[in-house]
Motif scaffolding. Structure first.
Motif, PDB file in Angstrom:
ATOM      1  N   VAL A 374       0.843  -1.200   0.000  1.00 15.24           N
ATOM      2  CA  VAL A 374       0.000   0.000   0.000  1.00 15.24           C
ATOM      3  C   VAL A 374       0.874   1.243   0.000  1.00 15.24           C
ATOM      4  CG1 VAL A 374      -2.047  -1.007   1.084  1.00 15.24           C
ATOM      5  CG2 VAL A 374      -0.174  -0.175   2.526  1.00 15.24           C
ATOM      6  N   ALA A 375       0.270   2.364  -0.423  1.00 17.41           N
ATOM      7  CA  ALA A 375       1.010   3.629  -0.538  1.00 17.41           C
ATOM      8  C   ALA A 375       1.139   4.289   0.837  1.00 17.41           C
ATOM      9  CB  ALA A 375       0.316   4.559  -1.523  1.00 17.41           C
ATOM     10  N   ALA A 376       1.858   3.584   1.716  1.00 13.12           N
ATOM     11  CA  ALA A 376       2.072   4.062   3.087  1.00 13.12           C
ATOM     12  C   ALA A 376       3.421   4.746   3.186  1.00 13.12           C
ATOM     13  CB  ALA A 376       2.035   2.885   4.051  1.00 13.12           C
ATOM     14  N   MET A 377       3.573   5.612   4.164  1.00 11.70           N
ATOM     15  CA  MET A 377       4.893   6.178   4.461  1.00 11.70           C
ATOM     16  C   MET A 377       5.038   6.378   5.954  1.00 11.70           C
ATOM     17  SD  MET A 377       4.575  10.225   3.815  1.00 11.70           S
ATOM     18  CE  MET A 377       4.286  10.985   5.381  1.00 11.70           C
ATOM     19  N   ASP A 378       6.142   5.903   6.499  1.00  9.38           N
ATOM     20  CA  ASP A 378       6.469   6.163   7.900  1.00  9.38           C
ATOM     21  C   ASP A 378       7.775   6.951   7.917  1.00  9.38           C
ATOM     22  OD1 ASP A 378       4.280   4.786   8.790  1.00  9.38           O
ATOM     23  OD2 ASP A 378       5.397   3.191   9.807  1.00  9.38           O
ATOM     24  N   VAL A 379       7.819   8.013   8.688  1.00 14.70           N
ATOM     25  CA  VAL A 379       9.086   8.713   8.884  1.00 14.70           C
ATOM     26  C   VAL A 379       9.725   8.153  10.152  1.00 14.70           C
ATOM     27  CG1 VAL A 379      10.251  10.925   9.228  1.00 14.70           C
ATOM     28  CG2 VAL A 379       8.198  10.804   7.786  1.00 14.70           C
ATOM     29  N   LEU A 380      10.906   7.571  10.004  1.00 13.93           N
ATOM     30  CA  LEU A 380      11.612   6.988  11.140  1.00 13.93           C
ATOM     31  C   LEU A 380      12.764   7.903  11.528  1.00 13.93           C
ATOM     32  CD1 LEU A 380      11.852   3.338   9.735  1.00 13.93           C
ATOM     33  CD2 LEU A 380       9.924   4.446  10.898  1.00 13.93           C
ATOM     34  N   ALA A 381      12.865   8.171  12.814  1.00 11.29           N
ATOM     35  CA  ALA A 381      13.901   9.082  13.277  1.00 11.29           C
ATOM     36  C   ALA A 381      14.888   8.331  14.163  1.00 11.29           C
ATOM     37  CB  ALA A 381      13.265  10.221  14.068  1.00 11.29           C
ATOM     38  N   PRO A 382      16.167   8.775  14.154  1.00 11.78           N
ATOM     39  CA  PRO A 382      17.127   8.175  15.073  1.00 11.78           C
ATOM     40  C   PRO A 382      16.589   8.256  16.515  1.00 11.78           C
ATOM     41  CG  PRO A 382      18.253   9.628  13.538  1.00 11.78           C
ATOM     42  CD  PRO A 382      16.783   9.813  13.308  1.00 11.78           C
ATOM     43  N   LYS A 383      16.871   7.271  17.296  1.00 17.09           N
ATOM     44  CA  LYS A 383      16.509   7.201  18.722  1.00 17.09           C
ATOM     45  C   LYS A 383      15.042   6.934  19.021  1.00 17.09           C
ATOM     46  CE  LYS A 383      20.564   9.047  20.591  1.00 17.09           C
ATOM     47  NZ  LYS A 383      21.237  10.276  20.224  1.00 17.09           N
ATOM     48  N   VAL A 384      14.110   7.644  18.363  1.00 13.87           N
ATOM     49  CA  VAL A 384      12.704   7.409  18.709  1.00 13.87           C
ATOM     50  C   VAL A 384      11.981   6.482  17.745  1.00 13.87           C
ATOM     51  CG1 VAL A 384      12.258   9.447  20.110  1.00 13.87           C
ATOM     52  CG2 VAL A 384      12.055   9.609  17.659  1.00 13.87           C
ATOM     53  N   GLY A 385      12.554   6.238  16.572  1.00 13.91           N
ATOM     54  CA  GLY A 385      11.861   5.374  15.614  1.00 13.91           C
ATOM     55  C   GLY A 385      10.738   6.110  14.914  1.00 13.91           C
ATOM     56  N   GLU A 386       9.580   5.458  14.772  1.00 14.93           N
ATOM     57  CA  GLU A 386       8.477   6.056  14.009  1.00 14.93           C
ATOM     58  C   GLU A 386       7.989   7.346  14.663  1.00 14.93           C
ATOM     59  OE1 GLU A 386       4.954   3.610  13.424  1.00 14.93           O
ATOM     60  OE2 GLU A 386       3.797   5.401  12.940  1.00 14.93           O
ATOM     61  N   ILE A 387       8.028   8.402  13.886  1.00 16.82           N
ATOM     62  CA  ILE A 387       7.605   9.701  14.406  1.00 16.82           C
ATOM     63  C   ILE A 387       6.366  10.178  13.635  1.00 16.82           C
ATOM     64  CG2 ILE A 387       9.287  10.909  12.954  1.00 16.82           C
ATOM     65  CD1 ILE A 387       9.803  12.820  15.163  1.00 16.82           C
ATOM     66  N   ILE A 388       6.297   9.760  12.358  1.00 11.17           N
ATOM     67  CA  ILE A 388       5.158  10.091  11.504  1.00 11.17           C
ATOM     68  C   ILE A 388       4.678   8.814  10.823  1.00 11.17           C
ATOM     69  CG2 ILE A 388       4.553  11.132   9.253  1.00 11.17           C
ATOM     70  CD1 ILE A 388       6.095  13.603  10.013  1.00 11.17           C
ATOM     71  N   GLY A 389       3.349   8.679  10.744  1.00  7.76           N
ATOM     72  CA  GLY A 389       2.775   7.590   9.961  1.00  7.76           C
ATOM     73  C   GLY A 389       1.727   8.192   9.043  1.00  7.76           C
ATOM     74  N   GLY A 390       1.785   7.829   7.755  1.00  2.96           N
ATOM     75  CA  GLY A 390       0.797   8.412   6.848  1.00  2.96           C
ATOM     76  C   GLY A 390       0.634   7.565   5.608  1.00  2.96           C
ATOM     77  N   SER A 391      -0.163   8.067   4.675  1.00  2.00           N
ATOM     78  CA  SER A 391      -0.380   7.316   3.438  1.00  2.00           C
ATOM     79  C   SER A 391      -1.136   8.167   2.432  1.00  2.00           C
ATOM     80  CB  SER A 391      -1.216   6.065   3.713  1.00  2.00           C
ATOM     81  OG  SER A 391      -2.554   6.413   3.996  1.00  2.00           O
ATOM     82  N   GLN A 392      -1.123   7.678   1.181  1.00  2.73           N
ATOM     83  CA  GLN A 392      -2.140   8.120   0.244  1.00  2.73           C
ATOM     84  C   GLN A 392      -3.363   7.281   0.586  1.00  2.73           C
ATOM     85  OE1 GLN A 392      -0.912   8.388  -3.857  1.00  2.73           O
ATOM     86  NE2 GLN A 392      -3.026   8.470  -4.601  1.00  2.73           N
ATOM     87  N   ARG A 393      -4.559   7.869   0.467  1.00 12.07           N
ATOM     88  CA  ARG A 393      -5.771   7.165   0.874  1.00 12.07           C
ATOM     89  C   ARG A 393      -6.402   6.443  -0.309  1.00 12.07           C
ATOM     90  NH1 ARG A 393      -3.614   8.360   5.678  1.00 12.07           N
ATOM     91  NH2 ARG A 393      -3.983  10.509   6.361  1.00 12.07           N
ATOM     92  N   GLU A 394      -7.122   5.376  -0.019  1.00 11.75           N
ATOM     93  CA  GLU A 394      -7.822   4.645  -1.084  1.00 11.75           C
ATOM     94  C   GLU A 394      -9.023   5.476  -1.520  1.00 11.75           C
ATOM     95  OE1 GLU A 394      -8.275   2.898  -3.874  1.00 11.75           O
ATOM     96  OE2 GLU A 394      -6.989   1.498  -2.768  1.00 11.75           O
ATOM     97  N   GLU A 395      -8.988   5.983  -2.755  1.00 12.25           N
ATOM     98  CA  GLU A 395     -10.084   6.844  -3.210  1.00 12.25           C
ATOM     99  C   GLU A 395     -11.076   6.099  -4.098  1.00 12.25           C
ATOM    100  OE1 GLU A 395      -7.368   6.541  -4.807  1.00 12.25           O
ATOM    101  OE2 GLU A 395      -7.513   7.185  -6.895  1.00 12.25           O
ATOM    102  N   ARG A 396     -10.763   4.816  -4.403  1.00 12.08           N
ATOM    103  CA  ARG A 396     -11.637   4.041  -5.301  1.00 12.08           C
ATOM    104  C   ARG A 396     -12.660   3.267  -4.466  1.00 12.08           C
ATOM    105  NH1 ARG A 396      -6.365   1.316  -7.836  1.00 12.08           N
ATOM    106  NH2 ARG A 396      -6.060   1.224  -5.584  1.00 12.08           N
ATOM    107  N   LEU A 397     -13.924   3.512  -4.733  1.00 12.44           N
ATOM    108  CA  LEU A 397     -15.006   2.953  -3.923  1.00 12.44           C
ATOM    109  C   LEU A 397     -14.934   1.435  -3.783  1.00 12.44           C
ATOM    110  CD1 LEU A 397     -17.647   3.377  -2.321  1.00 12.44           C
ATOM    111  CD2 LEU A 397     -18.882   3.196  -4.494  1.00 12.44           C
ATOM    112  N   GLU A 398     -14.835   0.736  -4.933  1.00 10.05           N
ATOM    113  CA  GLU A 398     -14.891  -0.736  -4.870  1.00 10.05           C
ATOM    114  C   GLU A 398     -13.703  -1.288  -4.097  1.00 10.05           C
ATOM    115  OE1 GLU A 398     -13.876   0.350  -8.535  1.00 10.05           O
ATOM    116  OE2 GLU A 398     -15.264   1.734  -7.566  1.00 10.05           O
ATOM    117  N   VAL A 399     -12.523  -0.700  -4.326  1.00  2.31           N
ATOM    118  CA  VAL A 399     -11.341  -1.208  -3.635  1.00  2.31           C
ATOM    119  C   VAL A 399     -11.487  -0.982  -2.127  1.00  2.31           C
ATOM    120  CG1 VAL A 399      -8.825  -1.157  -3.516  1.00  2.31           C
ATOM    121  CG2 VAL A 399      -9.972  -0.621  -5.674  1.00  2.31           C
ATOM    122  N   LEU A 400     -11.967   0.196  -1.768  1.00  2.00           N
ATOM    123  CA  LEU A 400     -12.114   0.518  -0.350  1.00  2.00           C
ATOM    124  C   LEU A 400     -13.112  -0.420   0.330  1.00  2.00           C
ATOM    125  CD1 LEU A 400     -11.304   2.350   1.982  1.00  2.00           C
ATOM    126  CD2 LEU A 400     -13.120   3.927   1.310  1.00  2.00           C
TER     127      LEU A 400
END
Ligand code: 4AD
Ligand code: MG
Length: 463
Positions: A374-400
């Motif tokens: 999936v079109a996900a993105m996590d920003v990982l930072a030194p020491k703390v690890g995941e700081i941001i979690g995000g994605s492009q959203r599913e915009e297609r009705l049937e797929v969603l």
């Protein structure tokens, strides 16, 4: 005469100014005929030195006896040049009023206290140097976040705290009820009868404002929400809170690349503002908490973040030669030890990992063409690890619809979310930044409980 903050006196005070200041006594050193008193009002790390001469203060001996560490005072005096090193000015007192006494049971006597101990006195710990610096940085950080989005004309919206839907689909929600727990109404099959509850159905504390932010992005294009979110996950770690603040931008007409670019610009901007506005506090963290704090900040501001796919990240981890507690293989979720290896050891700066396996991410993330990721993105930072979690959203009705069903979620509950895909759907994307993780990352504080004034964690809701 108006009262001035100590920060104002130290920055703008002119020699000879007649001043009134308020604050709490940090230390007092009695000499033969006079005393040095350090007073702090929270406006700045360093307090101001007040010199109280025996012959200038009425009832000097009696006042000094009552003037202990922790006492609240009002000082009148004159700003004079300070002979002491490390400070330019001090106050020659002409009057001292003790507004509130503190006796020697005051827990913050002059000595080093562990952060564990300070957590047990959450009502007093903000008066220490470290927590004072943390909360000033936290304030500057929050302000910079709004400034960033407002400059870019994002609409600030307020998402609800009470909700009926589980955004992450992870079942980590706190239930909110007004039912009498000792006399729960039951249905015929002995389940709790939520039709008798306040909202007529189960309600929860929100885990994320994203779904509502998506609604608003479909009207205002670019929006953000910044508020408290709640997770009933039983994680007793240095990076998890049951109540934390999240910043969530949501952008219509935006894909994963645009999302990553915004996240990177955003972090750089916030670091720049905080370094500029909280130089003294940041230097303190660098000197006393973690001597990489300033270098890290410079590194964030001046270098591009690394970007790699999950598949590349797993390959890297597999050939790293490290023995991880949790073995890596394509398809498993990255653990914090993996995230830290990638950011801290391999990239030596934040890294944005994209395109995670569909099986380990939330139902709303857009399915890639391979149908495996999936079109996900996590920003990982030194020491703390995941700081941001995000994605492009599913915009297609049937797929969603398919994804919701596959996640075992009740489609009826998401009727309005699906409607957004029926009426004027567009590619859109967004992310969530864990505000406390950002403050942790910035300050080098090792435990997330020490960057929020009143942490809520398993078995802990004091103050
Ligand atoms: O990755 P998460 O779960 O993503 C979401 O909630 C999305 N709905 C956000 C979005 O796309 N609008 O959480 C986002 C961030 C994490 O990266 C982490 O920084 C922080 O929130 N976070 C926590 N911070 C402290 N304590 C916890 N228990 C946290 N759980 C997540
Ligand atoms: Mg996440």
């Amino acid at each position: 005469m108006t009262t001035r903050s100590i920060k104002d006196l130290l920055q703008n005070g002119q020699l000879g100014d007649a001043v009134t200041l308020n604050g709490w006594v940090r230390t007092k050193r009695d000499q033969k005929t006079f005393s040095f008193i350090n007073v702090n009002d929270g406006s700045t790390m360093r307090g101001i030195q007040v010199v109280a001469q025996g012959d200038a203060i009425a009832d000097y001996d009696a006042v000094m006896k009552r003037l202990n560490t922790g006492a609240a005072v009002q000082i009148e005096g004159t700003l004079v040049e300070s002979p002491a090193k490390g400070q330019q000015v001090e106050v020659q007192a002409t009057g001292i009023i003790i507004l509130g006494e503190a006796d020697d049971t005051y827990p913050l006597q002059k000595k080093r206290h562990s952060f564990e101990f300070l957590r047990t006195i959450g009502h007093l710990r903000s008066r220490t140097n470290t927590l004072g610096a943390v909360f000033r940085v936290r304030n500057a950080c929050a302000q910079a976040i709004h400034q960033f989005f407002q400059e870019r004309r994002f609409l600030w919206m307020h998402t609800p705290i009470l909700t009926a839907s589980d955004c992450e689909g992870a079942g980590e929600m706190f239930t909110v009820t007004s039912l009498n727990l000792n006399q729960l109404p039951r249905t015929e099959d002995n389940a709790v009868d939520f039709s008798k509850d306040f909202f007529g159905k189960p309600a929860y504390l929100t885990v994320s404002g994203q779904l509502e932010a998506e609604i608003m992005a479909m009207a205002f294009t670019n929006v953000y929400t910044f508020g408290p979110t709640f997770r009933a996950e039983n994680s007793n770690t240095s990076r998890h809170l049951a109540e934390f603040w999240m910043v969530e931008p949501e952008m219509a007409f935006c894909n994963l690349i645009g999302n990553m670019d915004l996240a990177e610009d955003f972090l750089k901007y916030v670091f720049r503002v905080v370094l500029d506005q909280c130089a003294e506090d940041m230097t303190f963290f660098n000197d006393r908490i973690d001597n990489t704090v300033l270098a890290t900040a410079e590194n964030i501001i001046n270098n591009q973040f690394e970007r790699m796919t999950y598949t590349e990240a797993v390959a890297l981890l597999e050939k790293s030669g490290q023995s991880f507690e949790f073995p890596v293989a394509w398809g498993v979720d990255l653990q914090s030890e993996h995230e830290r290896y990638l950011a801290e050891v391999h990239c030596k700066k934040p890294v944005i990992v994209t395109d995670y396996p569909v099986g380990i991410k939330a139902f709303y993330m857009r399915l890639n063409e391979d149908e495996k990721t999936v079109a996900a993105m996590d920003v990982l930072a030194p020491k703390v690890g995941e700081i941001i979690g995000g994605s492009q959203r599913e915009e297609r009705l049937e797929v969603l619809e398919r994804r919701i069903t596959a996640a075992g979620l009740p489609k009826e509950d998401y009727w309005w979310y699906l409607d957004l895909r029926r009426y004027g759907t567009v590619p859109h994307a967004g992310f969530g930044l864990g505000f406390e993780r950002l403050v942790q990352f910035m300050t080098g504080m090792t435990n997330i409980r020490d960057v929020i004034p009143f942490p809520r964690t398993p078995d802990n809701i004091e103050f």
